[in-house]
Design an enzyme around this catalytic site. Structure first.
Site, PDB file in Angstrom:
ATOM      1  N   SER A  45      24.557  81.347  -6.483  1.00 17.41           N
ATOM      2  CA  SER A  45      23.713  79.931  -6.872  1.00 17.41           C
ATOM      3  C   SER A  45      23.215  79.173  -5.700  1.00 17.41           C
ATOM      4  CB  SER A  45      24.617  79.286  -7.659  1.00 17.41           C
ATOM      5  OG  SER A  45      25.264  80.089  -8.717  1.00 17.41           O
ATOM      6  N   GLU A  71      31.506  90.373 -13.261  1.00 19.55           N
ATOM      7  CA  GLU A  71      31.944  88.955 -13.206  1.00 19.55           C
ATOM      8  C   GLU A  71      32.329  88.405 -14.432  1.00 19.55           C
ATOM      9  OE1 GLU A  71      29.170  86.103 -11.635  1.00 19.55           O
ATOM     10  OE2 GLU A  71      30.760  84.793 -11.519  1.00 19.55           O
ATOM     11  N   SER A  83      32.785  78.761  -5.351  1.00 18.70           N
ATOM     12  CA  SER A  83      34.309  78.754  -5.506  1.00 18.70           C
ATOM     13  C   SER A  83      35.029  79.449  -4.167  1.00 18.70           C
ATOM     14  CB  SER A  83      34.725  79.551  -6.670  1.00 18.70           C
ATOM     15  OG  SER A  83      34.157  78.797  -7.673  1.00 18.70           O
TER      16      SER A  83
HETATM   17  C1  LIG Z   1      33.647  76.361 -11.974  1.00  9.91           C
HETATM   18  C2  LIG Z   1      32.267  76.694 -11.607  1.00  9.91           C
HETATM   19  C3  LIG Z   1      32.365  77.748 -10.446  1.00  9.91           C
HETATM   20  C4  LIG Z   1      31.323  78.558  -9.972  1.00  9.91           C
HETATM   21  N1  LIG Z   1      31.495  79.464  -9.092  1.00  9.91           N
HETATM   22  C5  LIG Z   1      30.374  79.901  -8.456  1.00  9.91           C
HETATM   23  C6  LIG Z   1      30.296  80.782  -7.293  1.00  9.91           C
HETATM   24  O1  LIG Z   1      31.373  80.982  -6.852  1.00  9.91           O
HETATM   25  N2  LIG Z   1      29.277  81.486  -6.904  1.00  9.91           N
HETATM   26  C7  LIG Z   1      28.072  81.102  -7.451  1.00  9.91           C
HETATM   27  O2  LIG Z   1      27.318  81.628  -6.956  1.00  9.91           O
HETATM   28  N3  LIG Z   1      28.110  80.245  -8.274  1.00  9.91           N
HETATM   29  C8  LIG Z   1      28.964  79.729  -8.938  1.00  9.91           C
HETATM   30  N4  LIG Z   1      28.879  78.930 -10.107  1.00  9.91           N
HETATM   31  C9  LIG Z   1      27.413  78.429 -10.621  1.00  9.91           C
HETATM   32  C10 LIG Z   1      27.160  78.865 -11.949  1.00  9.91           C
HETATM   33  O3  LIG Z   1      26.843  80.224 -11.906  1.00  9.91           O
HETATM   34  C11 LIG Z   1      25.758  78.239 -12.320  1.00  9.91           C
HETATM   35  O4  LIG Z   1      26.347  76.803 -12.363  1.00  9.91           O
HETATM   36  C12 LIG Z   1      25.169  78.799 -13.593  1.00  9.91           C
HETATM   37  O5  LIG Z   1      24.654  79.992 -13.469  1.00  9.91           O
HETATM   38  C13 LIG Z   1      24.188  77.751 -14.202  1.00  9.91           C
HETATM   39  O6  LIG Z   1      23.215  77.623 -13.267  1.00  9.91           O
HETATM   40  P1  LIG Z   1      22.909  76.041 -12.990  1.00  9.91           P
HETATM   41  O7  LIG Z   1      24.064  75.208 -12.786  1.00  9.91           O
HETATM   42  O8  LIG Z   1      21.817  75.871 -11.982  1.00  9.91           O
HETATM   43  O9  LIG Z   1      22.444  75.476 -14.593  1.00  9.91           O
HETATM   44  P2  LIG Z   1      20.897  75.619 -15.047  1.00  9.91           P
HETATM   45  O10 LIG Z   1      20.328  76.957 -14.668  1.00  9.91           O
HETATM   46  O11 LIG Z   1      19.988  74.405 -14.356  1.00  9.91           O
HETATM   47  O12 LIG Z   1      21.174  75.385 -16.392  1.00  9.91           O
HETATM   48  C14 LIG Z   1      20.952  73.929 -17.169  1.00  9.91           C
HETATM   49  C15 LIG Z   1      21.253  74.243 -18.748  1.00  9.91           C
HETATM   50  O13 LIG Z   1      19.941  74.713 -19.265  1.00  9.91           O
HETATM   51  C16 LIG Z   1      20.228  76.209 -19.951  1.00  9.91           C
HETATM   52  N5  LIG Z   1      19.588  77.164 -19.683  1.00  9.91           N
HETATM   53  C17 LIG Z   1      19.002  77.639 -18.619  1.00  9.91           C
HETATM   54  N6  LIG Z   1      18.039  78.697 -18.727  1.00  9.91           N
HETATM   55  C18 LIG Z   1      18.148  78.905 -20.346  1.00  9.91           C
HETATM   56  C19 LIG Z   1      17.528  79.737 -20.977  1.00  9.91           C
HETATM   57  N7  LIG Z   1      16.729  80.834 -20.406  1.00  9.91           N
HETATM   58  N8  LIG Z   1      17.755  79.872 -22.368  1.00  9.91           N
HETATM   59  C20 LIG Z   1      18.767  78.911 -22.861  1.00  9.91           C
HETATM   60  N9  LIG Z   1      19.197  77.789 -22.182  1.00  9.91           N
HETATM   61  C21 LIG Z   1      18.912  77.928 -21.000  1.00  9.91           C
HETATM   62  C22 LIG Z   1      21.800  76.371 -19.315  1.00  9.91           C
HETATM   63  O14 LIG Z   1      22.560  77.222 -20.352  1.00  9.91           O
HETATM   64  C23 LIG Z   1      22.355  75.102 -18.961  1.00  9.91           C
HETATM   65  O15 LIG Z   1      22.798  74.672 -20.321  1.00  9.91           O
HETATM   66  C24 LIG Z   1      29.979  78.278 -10.526  1.00  9.91           C
HETATM   67  C25 LIG Z   1      29.947  77.079 -11.697  1.00  9.91           C
HETATM   68  C26 LIG Z   1      30.969  76.465 -11.992  1.00  9.91           C
HETATM   69  C27 LIG Z   1      30.772  75.649 -12.942  1.00  9.91           C
END
Ligand SMILES: Cc1cc2nc3c(=O)[nH]c(=O)nc-3n(C[C@H](O)[C@H](O)[C@H](O)COP(=O)(O)OP(=O)(O)OC[C@H]3O[C@@H](n4cnc5c(N)ncnc54)[C@H](O)[C@@H]3O)c2cc1C
Length: 393
Positions: free
Chosen positions: A115, A230, A147
């Site tokens: 991410s 995953e 993480s």
């Molecule tokens: C506790 C925790 C641990 C994590 N650990 C890791 C890790 O170890 N390594 C790593 O790489 N990442 C990690 N992540 C990141 C996680 O994979 C991302 O937060 C996640 O993929 C969402 O991306 P974003 O936060 O950029 O949200 P965004 O992509 O910006 O999304 C924001 C909102 O829009 C919605 N949305 C986006 N696109 C669409 C669509 N096409 N249709 C409908 N709704 C949509 C989403 O569902 C969300 O509600 C972790 C996250 C958390 C919370």
């Protein structure tokens, strides 16, 4: 070696030679890997015996009955659940021999540098650059929500190697040494008060080409293996009946009769049944995995895992009334393992918020189920064939 009977005898012989009570934990785990009893479906020499995956249960039952130490899967979840199957599927022989043993024994912890601030759900939009320089790649960019980065020795990393190609096609997959110069890990404090994840800044990090997994430009395909594994790792954990969140809520219910109401009783029973159905479905999914890599169906278990954890912890919080509003400890910690059910109900309630985000948000997983399991029409994607460098950002 495909026979349960033979495998049971082999495990018993192994235990007789190394009684868990008198064997050092690390020595025991290394010997278990070398005996092919770590993950029996992996090839000989890589911790396995090339046996069907379902036979792992035979080994695990014998080892558990003998009180053998395990390799603490919660601490090494990313390595075990995600890096290992990816390296097995796409790594070179040399990479498999270098990485799999210390990964499985827990001597080396892994994290996932996927991410980015502008690339979460739309992961293929990532901007971290890897530029070829002789036998190395020079990597620069920022990752987020990583993480375990603070305890990780290695990372799985995806980076952009061709900005002129459309976003899914210009990505390459690497293993990154977290101790290399240019890797900076900064804690990110989360809603629970602790910092389980981090920001990771990569500045001119040199990664040898020998640490590339899969072909140049094929990183998206390789990453799909990681992502599908995953979802099963998070949503398909092996639990005993009343394991996980439901066990804790049911215990409160049993121990504290003064808190009960008719309405909460009905809701608890509904959730108990849902949790048991989810547990058995996850078991079935693990059995289906015997046939190969997880498919998009794994998204279903991860979705249900997140929903149930949030509903059950909300119910337990309600059940406890004012007492549920107290939070046990806000001390900033950098935990070494992901602990969904740990500590007090306040902690569990807050930690479950992340369950519907980590490993893919519920909204995005619903899209995957709709498109790839149910075959419904895909969302329109106007940027699919546009060069990454020309995308609006
Ligand atoms: C506790 C925790 C641990 C994590 N650990 C890791 C890790 O170890 N390594 C790593 O790489 N990442 C990690 N992540 C990141 C996680 O994979 C991302 O937060 C996640 O993929 C969402 O991306 P974003 O936060 O950029 O949200 P965004 O992509 O910006 O999304 C924001 C909102 O829009 C919605 N949305 C986006 N696109 C669409 C669509 N096409 N249709 C409908 N709704 C949509 C989403 O569902 C969300 O509600 C972790 C996250 C958390 C919370």
């Amino acid at each position: 070696m495909t026979d349960a009977h033979e495998l049971r005898s082999r495990t018993r012989e192994f235990l007789a030679a190394r009684p868990p009570a008198g064997t050092d934990r690390a020595d025991f785990l290394k010997a278990r890997f070398d005996a092919g009893l770590a993950w029996v479906h992996y090839p000989p020499g890589l911790g396995g015996l090339g046996a069907p995956r379902t036979l792992q249960a035979v080994v695990d039952a014998e080892l558990a009955a003998a009180g053998a130490p395990d390799n603490d899967p919660r601490r090494i979840m990313i390595g075990l659940g995600m890096a290992a199957p990816t390296i097995l599927a796409y790594g070179t022989e040399e990479q498999k021999r270098r990485f799999l043993r210390p990964l499985w024994t827990g001597e080396e912890v892994w994290c996932q540098l996927f991410s980015e601030p502008g690339a979460g759900s739309d992961l293929a939009a990532l901007g971290t650059r890897a530029v070829r320089d002789g036998d190395d790649w020079v990597v620069t960019g920022q990752k987020v929500w990583t993480s375990s980065a603070h305890i990780a020795r290695w990372a799985i990393l995806i980076a952009r190697t061709d900005p002129d190609a459309p976003k899914h096609r210009g990505i390459t997959y690497f293993v990154c040494d977290m101790t290399d110069p240019g890797v900076e890990v900064r804690p990110l404090r989360q809603i629970t008060g602790e910092a389980e994840f981090n920001e990771v800044f990569l500045t001119g990090v040199r990664i040898p080409d020998a640490y590339r997994i899969g072909a140049v430009g094929e990183g998206w395909k390789v990453a799909q293996t990681t992502l599908m594994n995953e979802r099963v790792t998070i949503g398909g954990m092996r639990l005993p009946r009343e394991g996980g969140m439901i066990g804790l809520a049911a215990a409160t219910w049993r121990e504290r009769p003064e808190l009960r109401t008719h309405e909460l009783h009905r809701r608890l029973l509904d959730l108990w049944v849902d949790a048991e159905v989810a547990r058995l479905t996850a078991e079935r999914l693990r059995q289906q995995l015997a046939a190969g890599q997880p498919g998009p169906e794994g998204s279903g278990t991860k979705l249900v895992f997140a929903r149930l954890n949030q509903e059950i912890s909300s119910l337990e919080l309600e059940l406890r009334g004012e007492e549920g509003l107290l939070y046990d400890d806000w001390t900033m910690r950098r935990p070494e393992q992901v602990d969904f059910t740990g500590r007090d109900i306040g902690y569990r309630y807050l930690r479950t918020k992340g369950n519907s985000i980590e490993g893919g948000t519920s909204e995005v997983l619903l899209n995957i189920v709709a498109e790839r399991v149910l075959g419904l029409p895909a969302e329109p994607r106007t940027d699919k064939d546009v060069a990454w460098k020309d995308l609006a950002r």
